[in-house]
Write a protein that holds these residues in place. Sequence first.
Motif, PDB file in Angstrom:
ATOM      1  N   PHE A   1       0.833  -1.206   0.000  1.00  9.60           N
ATOM      2  CA  PHE A   1       0.000   0.000   0.000  1.00  9.60           C
ATOM      3  C   PHE A   1       0.870   1.259   0.000  1.00  9.60           C
ATOM      4  O   PHE A   1       0.545   2.258  -0.637  1.00  9.60           O
ATOM      5  CB  PHE A   1      -0.928  -0.018   1.212  1.00  9.60           C
ATOM      6  CG  PHE A   1      -1.950   1.084   1.226  1.00  9.60           C
ATOM      7  CD1 PHE A   1      -3.073   1.016   0.423  1.00  9.60           C
ATOM      8  CD2 PHE A   1      -1.786   2.195   2.034  1.00  9.60           C
ATOM      9  CE1 PHE A   1      -4.026   2.030   0.436  1.00  9.60           C
ATOM     10  CE2 PHE A   1      -2.721   3.218   2.054  1.00  9.60           C
ATOM     11  CZ  PHE A   1      -3.848   3.132   1.246  1.00  9.60           C
TER      12      PHE A   1
ATOM     13  N   LYS B   1      -3.034  -0.839  -4.478  1.00 12.08           N
ATOM     14  CA  LYS B   1      -4.302  -0.905  -3.743  1.00 12.08           C
ATOM     15  C   LYS B   1      -4.567  -2.307  -3.192  1.00 12.08           C
ATOM     16  O   LYS B   1      -3.901  -3.283  -3.569  1.00 12.08           O
ATOM     17  CB  LYS B   1      -5.454  -0.489  -4.653  1.00 12.08           C
ATOM     18  CG  LYS B   1      -5.729  -1.450  -5.787  1.00 12.08           C
ATOM     19  CD  LYS B   1      -6.898  -0.960  -6.636  1.00 12.08           C
ATOM     20  CE  LYS B   1      -7.241  -1.974  -7.729  1.00 12.08           C
ATOM     21  NZ  LYS B   1      -8.400  -1.540  -8.522  1.00 12.08           N
ATOM     22  N   ALA B   2      -5.545  -2.399  -2.288  1.00  9.67           N
ATOM     23  CA  ALA B   2      -5.968  -3.683  -1.742  1.00  9.67           C
ATOM     24  C   ALA B   2      -6.480  -4.565  -2.879  1.00  9.67           C
ATOM     25  O   ALA B   2      -7.221  -4.117  -3.756  1.00  9.67           O
ATOM     26  CB  ALA B   2      -7.064  -3.478  -0.703  1.00  9.67           C
ATOM     27  N   GLN B   3      -6.081  -5.836  -2.852  1.00  4.90           N
ATOM     28  CA  GLN B   3      -6.400  -6.745  -3.965  1.00  4.90           C
ATOM     29  C   GLN B   3      -7.114  -7.997  -3.482  1.00  4.90           C
ATOM     30  O   GLN B   3      -6.824  -8.497  -2.387  1.00  4.90           O
ATOM     31  CB  GLN B   3      -5.101  -7.144  -4.674  1.00  4.90           C
ATOM     32  CG  GLN B   3      -4.339  -5.957  -5.247  1.00  4.90           C
ATOM     33  CD  GLN B   3      -3.050  -6.366  -5.893  1.00  4.90           C
ATOM     34  OE1 GLN B   3      -3.041  -6.792  -7.035  1.00  4.90           O
ATOM     35  NE2 GLN B   3      -1.959  -6.246  -5.151  1.00  4.90           N
TER      36      GLN B   3
END
Length: 201
Positions: free
Chosen positions: A189, A194-196
């Motif tokens: 991050f 981004k969060a995946q």
Amino acid sequence: MNDNQRHAEKKAKIKAARDRMMAEKTDEKGLVIVHTGAGKGKSSSGFGMILRCIAHGMPCAVVQFIKGAWDTGERRLLTSHFGDLCQFHAMGEGFTWETQDRDRDIAAARAGWAKAKELIRDPAIRMVLLDEINIALRYEYLDLDEVLAFLRDEKPAMTHVVLTGRNARPDLIEAADLVTEMAAVKHPFRAGIKAQPGVEF
């Protein structure tokens, strides 16, 4: 004596010591388990324990306090394939910076805690994961003393309760049987990633 013999002798001594130590560990009890810290993996570890329960045919349950609005992989898996063994209750409405409504967050946390108490009281349920409850406790959406008193006085003797989230309160850490703190060493991050799916949710 050659290297292989020295290695075998050393490992035999270690095994004998381990066997003696394990023979002394005979008690069983339902544990209060806390996963906390700034590093990633707190919820993931809790869900790993839930999957272990399922693999052993042990009824279990999840109450999510914050991430309830997310469509997560663990929620999809548990509700679509293991609903007979694992109850899943998504009670939160998202992170606090998303809702921006303290009264609503408190109401959601209290509804989650009411459901958690109901599940924990059921002696047929062997493990209850209280995902991100530490956030609700940190912001005082729930009363810590009430939570601790309930876990001490009303949790069935063989029920495990797992509490996850950053900044676990010191009194909760003191009361728990098992505490793990995840350390933040490196996270994508910070590099703009981004969060995946499959990693964060």
